[in-house]
Design a protein around this motif. Structure first.
Motif, PDB file in Angstrom:
ATOM      1  N   LEU A 169     -28.445 -24.640 -34.796  1.00 51.06           N
ATOM      2  CA  LEU A 169     -27.229 -23.840 -34.682  1.00 51.06           C
ATOM      3  C   LEU A 169     -26.137 -24.520 -33.861  1.00 51.06           C
ATOM      4  O   LEU A 169     -25.023 -24.015 -33.772  1.00 51.06           O
ATOM      5  CB  LEU A 169     -27.557 -22.479 -34.067  1.00 51.06           C
ATOM      6  CG  LEU A 169     -28.268 -21.485 -34.996  1.00 51.06           C
ATOM      7  CD1 LEU A 169     -28.792 -20.294 -34.211  1.00 51.06           C
ATOM      8  CD2 LEU A 169     -27.356 -21.020 -36.113  1.00 51.06           C
ATOM      9  N   ALA A 170     -26.435 -25.669 -33.270  1.00 46.16           N
ATOM     10  CA  ALA A 170     -25.418 -26.388 -32.487  1.00 46.16           C
ATOM     11  C   ALA A 170     -24.233 -26.798 -33.343  1.00 46.16           C
ATOM     12  O   ALA A 170     -23.145 -27.059 -32.828  1.00 46.16           O
ATOM     13  CB  ALA A 170     -26.039 -27.610 -31.826  1.00 46.16           C
ATOM     14  N   ARG A 171     -24.407 -26.809 -34.668  1.00 50.04           N
ATOM     15  CA  ARG A 171     -23.317 -27.230 -35.565  1.00 50.04           C
ATOM     16  C   ARG A 171     -22.354 -26.099 -35.914  1.00 50.04           C
ATOM     17  O   ARG A 171     -21.393 -26.302 -36.651  1.00 50.04           O
ATOM     18  CB  ARG A 171     -23.921 -27.771 -36.857  1.00 50.04           C
ATOM     19  CG  ARG A 171     -24.706 -26.730 -37.642  1.00 50.04           C
ATOM     20  CD  ARG A 171     -25.283 -27.319 -38.923  1.00 50.04           C
ATOM     21  NE  ARG A 171     -26.211 -26.423 -39.567  1.00 50.04           N
ATOM     22  CZ  ARG A 171     -25.857 -25.375 -40.297  1.00 50.04           C
ATOM     23  NH1 ARG A 171     -24.586 -25.078 -40.449  1.00 50.04           N
ATOM     24  NH2 ARG A 171     -26.789 -24.613 -40.848  1.00 50.04           N
ATOM     25  N   VAL A 172     -22.579 -24.898 -35.401  1.00 49.89           N
ATOM     26  CA  VAL A 172     -21.737 -23.755 -35.752  1.00 49.89           C
ATOM     27  C   VAL A 172     -20.274 -24.014 -35.415  1.00 49.89           C
ATOM     28  O   VAL A 172     -19.957 -24.625 -34.394  1.00 49.89           O
ATOM     29  CB  VAL A 172     -22.237 -22.496 -35.002  1.00 49.89           C
ATOM     30  CG1 VAL A 172     -21.209 -21.380 -35.059  1.00 49.89           C
ATOM     31  CG2 VAL A 172     -23.539 -22.021 -35.622  1.00 49.89           C
ATOM     32  N   TRP A 194     -23.115 -21.919 -26.240  1.00 48.66           N
ATOM     33  CA  TRP A 194     -22.808 -23.334 -26.490  1.00 48.66           C
ATOM     34  C   TRP A 194     -23.578 -24.227 -25.526  1.00 48.66           C
ATOM     35  O   TRP A 194     -24.140 -25.258 -25.919  1.00 48.66           O
ATOM     36  CB  TRP A 194     -21.307 -23.566 -26.352  1.00 48.66           C
ATOM     37  CG  TRP A 194     -20.903 -24.993 -26.654  1.00 48.66           C
ATOM     38  CD1 TRP A 194     -20.610 -25.518 -27.870  1.00 48.66           C
ATOM     39  CD2 TRP A 194     -20.792 -26.065 -25.708  1.00 48.66           C
ATOM     40  NE1 TRP A 194     -20.307 -26.851 -27.757  1.00 48.66           N
ATOM     41  CE2 TRP A 194     -20.412 -27.208 -26.434  1.00 48.66           C
ATOM     42  CE3 TRP A 194     -20.965 -26.164 -24.328  1.00 48.66           C
ATOM     43  CZ2 TRP A 194     -20.205 -28.446 -25.826  1.00 48.66           C
ATOM     44  CZ3 TRP A 194     -20.760 -27.393 -23.707  1.00 48.66           C
ATOM     45  CH2 TRP A 194     -20.391 -28.516 -24.457  1.00 48.66           C
ATOM     46  N   THR A 195     -23.628 -23.842 -24.256  1.00 46.61           N
ATOM     47  CA  THR A 195     -24.347 -24.622 -23.255  1.00 46.61           C
ATOM     48  C   THR A 195     -25.834 -24.712 -23.594  1.00 46.61           C
ATOM     49  O   THR A 195     -26.456 -25.773 -23.487  1.00 46.61           O
ATOM     50  CB  THR A 195     -24.163 -24.003 -21.853  1.00 46.61           C
ATOM     51  OG1 THR A 195     -22.774 -23.991 -21.525  1.00 46.61           O
ATOM     52  CG2 THR A 195     -24.924 -24.788 -20.791  1.00 46.61           C
ATOM     53  N   SER A 196     -26.407 -23.594 -24.029  1.00 48.69           N
ATOM     54  CA  SER A 196     -27.836 -23.585 -24.359  1.00 48.69           C
ATOM     55  C   SER A 196     -28.164 -24.506 -25.515  1.00 48.69           C
ATOM     56  O   SER A 196     -29.240 -25.106 -25.561  1.00 48.69           O
ATOM     57  CB  SER A 196     -28.291 -22.154 -24.682  1.00 48.69           C
ATOM     58  OG  SER A 196     -27.813 -21.746 -25.956  1.00 48.69           O
ATOM     59  N   LEU A 197     -27.241 -24.645 -26.459  1.00 52.98           N
ATOM     60  CA  LEU A 197     -27.506 -25.422 -27.667  1.00 52.98           C
ATOM     61  C   LEU A 197     -27.084 -26.883 -27.550  1.00 52.98           C
ATOM     62  O   LEU A 197     -27.623 -27.743 -28.250  1.00 52.98           O
ATOM     63  CB  LEU A 197     -26.774 -24.789 -28.856  1.00 52.98           C
ATOM     64  CG  LEU A 197     -27.245 -23.380 -29.266  1.00 52.98           C
ATOM     65  CD1 LEU A 197     -26.302 -22.789 -30.299  1.00 52.98           C
ATOM     66  CD2 LEU A 197     -28.663 -23.415 -29.803  1.00 52.98           C
ATOM     67  N   ASN A 198     -26.117 -27.162 -26.660  1.00 55.41           N
ATOM     68  CA  ASN A 198     -25.534 -28.500 -26.619  1.00 55.41           C
ATOM     69  C   ASN A 198     -25.694 -29.231 -25.286  1.00 55.41           C
ATOM     70  O   ASN A 198     -25.508 -30.443 -25.234  1.00 55.41           O
ATOM     71  CB  ASN A 198     -24.035 -28.427 -26.956  1.00 55.41           C
ATOM     72  CG  ASN A 198     -23.777 -27.949 -28.368  1.00 55.41           C
ATOM     73  OD1 ASN A 198     -23.843 -28.718 -29.312  1.00 55.41           O
ATOM     74  ND2 ASN A 198     -23.487 -26.663 -28.512  1.00 55.41           N
ATOM     75  N   VAL A 199     -26.005 -28.516 -24.216  1.00 58.36           N
ATOM     76  CA  VAL A 199     -26.090 -29.148 -22.899  1.00 58.36           C
ATOM     77  C   VAL A 199     -27.466 -28.953 -22.274  1.00 58.36           C
ATOM     78  O   VAL A 199     -28.285 -29.870 -22.216  1.00 58.36           O
ATOM     79  CB  VAL A 199     -24.991 -28.615 -21.950  1.00 58.36           C
ATOM     80  CG1 VAL A 199     -25.072 -29.325 -20.599  1.00 58.36           C
ATOM     81  CG2 VAL A 199     -23.616 -28.813 -22.569  1.00 58.36           C
ATOM     82  N   LEU A 253     -29.556 -24.477 -17.690  1.00 51.27           N
ATOM     83  CA  LEU A 253     -28.227 -24.165 -17.171  1.00 51.27           C
ATOM     84  C   LEU A 253     -27.700 -22.877 -17.803  1.00 51.27           C
ATOM     85  O   LEU A 253     -27.082 -22.050 -17.129  1.00 51.27           O
ATOM     86  CB  LEU A 253     -27.262 -25.317 -17.447  1.00 51.27           C
ATOM     87  CG  LEU A 253     -25.803 -25.115 -17.005  1.00 51.27           C
ATOM     88  CD1 LEU A 253     -25.732 -24.825 -15.510  1.00 51.27           C
ATOM     89  CD2 LEU A 253     -24.965 -26.338 -17.378  1.00 51.27           C
ATOM     90  N   ALA A 254     -27.966 -22.698 -19.079  1.00 55.30           N
ATOM     91  CA  ALA A 254     -27.539 -21.466 -19.755  1.00 55.30           C
ATOM     92  C   ALA A 254     -28.233 -20.247 -19.168  1.00 55.30           C
ATOM     93  O   ALA A 254     -27.613 -19.181 -19.007  1.00 55.30           O
ATOM     94  CB  ALA A 254     -27.812 -21.570 -21.251  1.00 55.30           C
ATOM     95  N   LEU A 255     -29.522 -20.394 -18.836  1.00 53.80           N
ATOM     96  CA  LEU A 255     -30.242 -19.298 -18.188  1.00 53.80           C
ATOM     97  C   LEU A 255     -29.584 -18.927 -16.863  1.00 53.80           C
ATOM     98  O   LEU A 255     -29.403 -17.742 -16.542  1.00 53.80           O
ATOM     99  CB  LEU A 255     -31.696 -19.691 -17.947  1.00 53.80           C
ATOM    100  CG  LEU A 255     -32.642 -19.754 -19.151  1.00 53.80           C
ATOM    101  CD1 LEU A 255     -34.021 -20.231 -18.703  1.00 53.80           C
ATOM    102  CD2 LEU A 255     -32.745 -18.403 -19.837  1.00 53.80           C
ATOM    103  N   PHE A 256     -29.215 -19.947 -16.091  1.00 54.54           N
ATOM    104  CA  PHE A 256     -28.564 -19.717 -14.795  1.00 54.54           C
ATOM    105  C   PHE A 256     -27.216 -19.020 -15.003  1.00 54.54           C
ATOM    106  O   PHE A 256     -26.890 -18.055 -14.303  1.00 54.54           O
ATOM    107  CB  PHE A 256     -28.381 -21.045 -14.068  1.00 54.54           C
ATOM    108  CG  PHE A 256     -27.607 -20.926 -12.790  1.00 54.54           C
ATOM    109  CD1 PHE A 256     -28.195 -20.391 -11.650  1.00 54.54           C
ATOM    110  CD2 PHE A 256     -26.281 -21.346 -12.722  1.00 54.54           C
ATOM    111  CE1 PHE A 256     -27.485 -20.266 -10.465  1.00 54.54           C
ATOM    112  CE2 PHE A 256     -25.561 -21.235 -11.546  1.00 54.54           C
ATOM    113  CZ  PHE A 256     -26.162 -20.691 -10.413  1.00 54.54           C
ATOM    114  N   MET A 257     -26.442 -19.471 -15.975  1.00 52.26           N
ATOM    115  CA  MET A 257     -25.135 -18.870 -16.249  1.00 52.26           C
ATOM    116  C   MET A 257     -25.284 -17.405 -16.666  1.00 52.26           C
ATOM    117  O   MET A 257     -24.475 -16.559 -16.293  1.00 52.26           O
ATOM    118  CB  MET A 257     -24.417 -19.671 -17.343  1.00 52.26           C
ATOM    119  CG  MET A 257     -24.015 -21.073 -16.918  1.00 52.26           C
ATOM    120  SD  MET A 257     -23.542 -22.118 -18.324  1.00 52.26           S
ATOM    121  CE  MET A 257     -22.047 -21.281 -18.878  1.00 52.26           C
TER     122      MET A 257
END
Length: 319
Positions: free
Chosen positions: A274-277, A294-299, A303-307
């Motif tokens: 799904l990073a290509r969405v 976006w962070t969860s899929l691309n970075v 970090l996404a959990l923390f955010m």
């Protein structure tokens, strides 16, 4: 009784507190020539008795008692027993305006449409919010994209011509606990049905009552229900709608992040595609939620959990 023009289908499960309000609003309809199918889906409270009482005093109301099967199966049961030229659903938690049926039917007659969509009001305690439900355009592709990305999934603001779903064998799919209404609506529009829009709010959706009665918790099972729904969308719709489905899939991604349903490895294996969405087309979420996804899929998943935890904390403080 003469054959009804409209069949109103009401799926009922343990709704004794709100059901009388809906029944009173249906009794008050300015239109004549309709039937109401009260379908008691194995209620364990007084809902069944309320249905029996109204049917004894008003022959427009027909009662069916059946074992509990869930909302989709109960809506389908109503469809199979409806006699009207048109049908519409009303939920037992909600209520309708006195001219609900008359206005929708007049619009159907005026336009010849197979589906008429109206606006509705979201009732949350003392707060009322107007929900506009106009498709971006009325060709099949535009209506489907609107159903995927913009319009409410529910059937209660959509008057349908019954011959369309009978002719095309359009049904509520069995075994679904999420997205069953949207799958039905999409099948209906894909059949070539014509659609029109009525810019009036004729339906009251009581989200306060629903929120109080529905489970607030999330579980892996709920994510699995949603994944099953997304899979069915991919099977049902042609490739030209895949971007819209990918965007809708991101709702499941966000739920998975919020509930920490998967390990980092499981999450990456399941959702990396799904990073290509196309993010500019993802219109259903505010910026912070899009950023977390976006962070969860691309970075970084961690970090996404923390955010997401920070966002949840900020929301709690604001309350």
């Amino acid at each position: 009784m003469q054959k009804p023009i409209i069949s109103v289908i009401v799926a009922i499960y343990n709704a004794q507190k709100t059901l009388p309000r809906l029944i009173d609003s249906l009794k008050a309809q300015t239109m004549t020539g309709f039937e109401v199918l009260l379908i008691d889906d194995g209620s364990t409270d007084a809902s069944g008795s309320i249905c029996d009482e109204v049917s004894e005093s008003d022959d427009r109301f027909k009662v069916f008692h059946k074992p509990n099967e869930g909302i989709g199966a109960t809506r389908q049961f109503g469809i199979e027993h409806a006699q009207g030229e048109y049908s519409i659903h009303a939920d037992a938690d909600d209520w309708v305006e006195p001219d609900y049926l008359e206005k929708l039917y007049n619009k159907a007659m005026e336009t010849g449409a197979d589906m008429v969509i109206c606006d509705f009001l979201i009732e949350n305690g003392n707060k009322t919010t107007y929900r506009k439900e106009q498709p971006v355009a009325f060709d099949t592709k535009s209506v489907i994209n609107s159903l995927l990305c913009k319009l409410n999934d529910g059937p209660c603001n959509k008057l349908l011509k019954r011959s369309v779903y009978l002719k095309n064998d359009i049904r509520y799919l069995p075994g679904y606990n999420f997205g069953e209404d949207q799958l039905f609506n999409l099948q209906f529009v894909l059949s070539g049905a014509s659609v029109s829009y009525l810019p009036l709010a004729l339906y009251h959706c009581d989200v306060a009552t629903y929120s109080a009665s529905a489970s607030r918790g999330f579980s892996l099972e709920k994510i699995q229900y949603q994944e099953k729904f997304i899979s069915s969308l991919r099977d049902l719709l042609p490739d030209e709608y895949m971007t819209g489905i990918d965007n809708k899939h991101l709702d499941v991604v966000y739920l998975a992040i919020m509930t920490k349903a998967f390990t980092r490895e499981q999450f990456k294996e399941k959702y990396s595609f799904l990073a290509r969405v196309r993010w500019k087309e993802y219109v259903n979420k505010v910026f912070t939620i899009k950023l977390i996804i976006w962070t969860s899929l691309n970075v970084s998943y961690n970090l996404a959990l923390f955010m997401s935890r920070i966002k949840k904390l900020v929301r709690k403080i604001r309350k």
